[in-house]
Design an enzyme around this catalytic site. Structure first.
Site, mmCIF file in Angstrom:
data_model
loop_
_atom_site.group_PDB
_atom_site.id
_atom_site.type_symbol
_atom_site.label_atom_id
_atom_site.label_comp_id
_atom_site.label_asym_id
_atom_site.label_seq_id
_atom_site.Cartn_x
_atom_site.Cartn_y
_atom_site.Cartn_z
ATOM 1 N N CYS A 55 0.822 -1.206 0.000
ATOM 2 C CA CYS A 55 0.000 0.000 0.000
ATOM 3 C C CYS A 55 0.856 1.255 0.000
ATOM 4 O O CYS A 55 0.360 2.363 -0.097
ATOM 5 C CB CYS A 55 -0.927 0.044 1.203
ATOM 6 S SG CYS A 55 -2.093 -1.292 1.201
ATOM 7 N N CYS A 62 -4.668 6.560 5.375
ATOM 8 C CA CYS A 62 -3.436 7.009 6.033
ATOM 9 C C CYS A 62 -3.702 7.371 7.480
ATOM 10 O O CYS A 62 -2.896 7.067 8.360
ATOM 11 C CB CYS A 62 -2.848 8.227 5.318
ATOM 12 S SG CYS A 62 -2.346 7.897 3.622
#
Ligand SMILES: Cc1ncc(COP(=O)(O)O)c(C=O)c1O
Ligand SMILES: Cc1ncc(COP(=O)(O)O)c(C=O)c1O
Lengths: 395, 159, 395, 159
Positions: D33, D106
């Protein structure tokens, strides 16, 4: 036309319009130092992104929709192809039937024609002698498997205005079909509020409204799902890929802003009225094509019996006057325009037709000048025509 | 798209109009294609040969149709009937410095009109008619028939 | 960049290029008084037609083909969609198999993906760690029903150049498939002579070669028959409908003329070489993505291990430097770029990648400035990274 | 696309780096990711409650990952462990004035990192671990496992 540096009289605004100098000024920086790709992360790219989104907002304001419901395309042709093929492929498991009319722009008809080759079924509705289609016809043709109805708002040749709001309502009441309308000719001249109209999709482009050639938009309601036509990098929320044409998008935005401010309906209708009155007072054997009124503001289409359209266009050209013929004599087939054919007034009328379309930069003086030149050239061409006033040959 | 010569003939067509009391008149073309043409002939005799003493035309058609009509009459003027019979589509297009492909049928039409006028004259006078001229006459007739069909289907004055 | 009025260093020329001021000057009249629609009969229209055909001639000269083999489109995305879908639908009775590679631009891959949904079969060829595909693989995958092979000439991310001429020859020898190549990145930097290359179709666009964004072209050999993507009024000989984008077409023509004159291969290769040498001399743990040389002139792609690409782009942005990340971190999926993934160097390399692409308006000073800023920011970001030099997490 | 606050934290991240001799370290994220994060904690005691005396981070990730790491440490600093446990993804995004939709993960990652550090500490000290914290620990473990898989598949130093 004095706003532009030309000494011709341009009366072919339905074919394309001059770019408004205000639009050009807005575009220029994006052909200069603001050249960024809106998909780039850096400042140069982010500046371009901002410009694109501001323009999208302006287009959305004109159409009274959400910014995210605007998909930028390269033309009305692309918007129409996108709406029609996109619906066809997205909904092919629900049904393969589409309804449209015989007087749509070629880009609608040809897209539909291609879909027929791919196994879809298209109903092309007839129109009457003024170009109106019948509400009953649509109702009758709607089927279980109808996935799309595409009807133009104002015809680009003969100016007929269809009651889109009413048609859309009926289609939605009686079926699950999407309703799409091609309103490329309408901004600045007619109500293009998509909420009022009640349509699912609508096509516009910039170059019919004093913006540049090569940019269009498709309004697509947020719940409407269709396949993309251009697949790729995922721009326009994945609905239409390809690096954004930033300068033209900015110009399109400005053009929409100007069109909202300057509704020109009344002025253009007055020009049309004076033009028709003067022509009919001074020239005999004139047939008006399309309804007298209301019609697409600024558009006039008339046949001067015995005078072939192209010949007349070129004679006027010598007077420094730009107009169009209604007949598609310069296209591959030597046929009259499909629109005039659908109006079924006979080939003599179709081949004698002339389209005069006034716009933002025309004045009443232009109207006078066109009438003057027309009278002279119609007279002259009639003196050598092989067709008499009844459309019969010779003697 | 058009050569200068086409535009010149279009702007100032030669031999346009009718001949009063012509020896013969031909009609070709059909409105579905957007082109119709009449040719008017006066025939004279010189050195025992029939020749075109005067020729005029009327045309309903595009710039190209008008220009080809004009140049056809110019080419035919003064020629003997047999010479004029041999004026073909290509000669007319060539004389005009070429025509757009889709406009070639216009020069065909005016050749047609000329040939049909000669046919009519020869027939009227009992002159011999070549196989080729007979064939050309048939083509000219065909274009007219179509016109009649069209008129019946629509009728101009309805609107 | 001093030719443009910007004080930033733009080193993202593979994303888009500035419009060359000479190109802009050529376009301007067509945004002003020469606004005609090239399909109009009148003088204003005929002027526009002339401009379009002159530009077409210039594009054809650059590609060494006939003018009528050039179809103007709105982008490389459209050209690629047109070539691929157009072939698929036109030849569907001959076969439904298409071969392409895993490192094509998204617009090729997504167009193919959509065709899969429509019942076509696509083979996506693997590439090696430098991005090269294998000639043997293509030969092996060619089948009776293969109707198209589409392989890009130079990759826009990692710069790998495929031997198009050789591939096209083999495909033509062993099959009836058309060979299409996307060479959007190549004009002005590589040989784009379609006769030399031996391809049936080729894609280019203007905004990678100092022309405007929103115009592309498809070269299509005169014997190649494919379906249109945009149906309509019959422009571009019926191959691509829609009113022509005259200003941009004119600009594209000029851009092609300039690209032919200024082959910039050597200059750009020197910049690349100096850049790589300086970076490697001053910064540790750098991985070069794609081949070292030859590669797409001006393109560099490198991974600074432990430093995520987007973060580095934005840090450089603060220095007034525009570069790109190789990872598609801003796309919908949080995946590394499909190209870097196909090169199979592991996610750590993929997510650390940076693309620097120099172009016509860059100087050697720009190279120095980018290296300088890179050194500082890579150091700084490494001091807070959670990845060690081996790509392991922490400590 | 980023708010000013995000850019500010990205440019000048707070509490970055390592704590020498931390009480505990957590590792979350996975390179597939593109985001990995370490959190270092020093825990103190005040009024009989454990609190975060010092917190630092190291992050491999995009601007948003760095900014969320920075703001997470800022939010956690000085809080009791139980209070810090309740800092969620939404709090972090809100503190930054919002994040682009695709960057929300995030802020999730940095919340993860914080919770994982607290989990590790509580476990090490034999403190009671709530069901919720147990669940969060499992998620953090998952991201790491993926990293190991990835490394085995590729191996960074081949090239
Ligand atoms: C009603 C209508 N639809 C579609 C079009 C197509 O526009 P474009 O050629 O810009 O794609 C036009 C203009 O020609 C039009 O008048
Ligand atoms: C190789 C390649 N093909 C296609 C494209 C698509 O170009 P556009 O976005 O202008 O359609 C690009 C540019 O992004 C490219 O680099």
């Amino acid at each position: 036309m004095k706003i532009l540096d030309v000494d011709r009289i341009y009366a072919d605004n339905n074919a394309t319009t001059p770019v408004d100098p205000k639009v050009k000024m807005e575009m220029l920086p994006y052909l200069e130092d603001r050249f960024g790709n809106p998909n780039s992360l850096h400042t140069t790219g982010r500046e371009a992104r901002k410009a694109v989104e501001e323009a999208r907002q302006k287009v959305a304001e004109m159409l009274n929709c959400k910014a995210k419901e605007i998909i930028f395309t390269s033309s009305a042709t692309e918007s129409n192809n996108h709406a029609i093929k996109g619906t066809a492929f997205a909904r092919k498991n629900e049904g393969k039937h589409i309804i449209t009319s015989k007087i749509e722009h070629k880009c609608v008809l040809e897209a539909c024609g291609w879909l027929e080759e791919q196994g879809f079924e298209i109903t092309y509705l007839d129109v009457d002698k003024e170009g109106y289609l019948s509400v009953e016809d649509i109702e009758e043709e709607l089927r279980e498997d109808t996935v799309l109805v595409s009807i133009m708002m104002a015809n680009n040749e003969v100016g007929t205005i269809q009651p889109i709001n009413k048609l859309a309502r009926i289609v939605h009441e009686k079926s699950n079909a999407y309703f799409h309308t091609d309103m490329a000719q309408c901004p600045g001249k007619m109500d293009v509020d998509v909420e009022n109209l009640g349509v699912d999709m609508a096509t516009i482009n910039a170059h019919k409204m004093y913006g540049p050639k090569g940019i269009g938009a498709l309004y697509k309601g947020q719940d409407v799902e269709i396949d993309p036509l251009l697949h790729g990098g995922g721009q326009e929320e994945g609905e239409r890929s390809g690096t954004e044409n930033v300068p033209y998008i900015v110009g399109f935005g400005k053009a929409c802003e100007l069109a909202q401010k300057n509704q020109e309906k009344d002025r253009l209708e007055k020009m049309h009225q004076k033009f028709v009155e003067d022509v009919c007072a001074r020239i005999e054997k004139v047939v008006i094509n399309g309804p007298l009124s209301p019609r697409l503001p600024g558009n006039t289409n008339m046949s001067f019996i015995g005078v072939e359209g192209e010949a007349l266009v070129l004679r006027l050209d010598n007077h420094g006057i730009d107009v169009a013929t209604g007949s598609a004599c310069s296209s591959d087939e030597l046929k009259a325009s499909h629109v005039l054919e659908a109006l079924d007034k006979g080939p003599e009328v179709a081949h004698s037709s002339l389209r005069i379309s006034f716009g933002r930069f025309n004045t009443m003086d232009d109207v006078d000048a066109v009438v003057e030149a027309l009278e002279k050239e119609v007279d002259d061409l009639r003196s050598i025509t092989a067709m008499d006033e009844k459309g019969k040959i010779g003697d | 798209m058009y050569t200068e010569k086409v535009m010149e003939h279009f702007k100032n067509p030669r031999n346009m109009g009718e001949i009063e009391d012509p020896d013969v008149t031909s009609k070709v073309g059909n409105p579905a294609c957007g082109d119709m043409m009449n040719i008017y002939l006066r025939v004279g005799e010189k050195n025992n040969e029939k020749y075109i003493e005067d020729i005029k035309f009327k045309t309903f058609g595009c710039a190209s149709a008008i220009a080809t009509s004009s140049v056809t009459t110019e080419l035919a003027m003064g020629k003997t009937l047999d010479e004029a019979e041999e004026i073909e589509e290509e000669d007319i297009a060539e004389e005009l410095g070429g025509l757009p492909k889709i406009k070639m049928h216009c020069s065909n039409l005016s050749a047609n009109g000329l040939h049909e006028a000669i046919y009519q004259y020869k027939k009227k006078e009992g002159m011999e008619i070549s196989e080729d001229l007979e064939r050309k006459h048939k083509i000219a007739q065909k274009t007219l028939e179509k016109t009649e069909e069209m008129r019946q289907e629509h009728g101009l004055n309805e609107d």
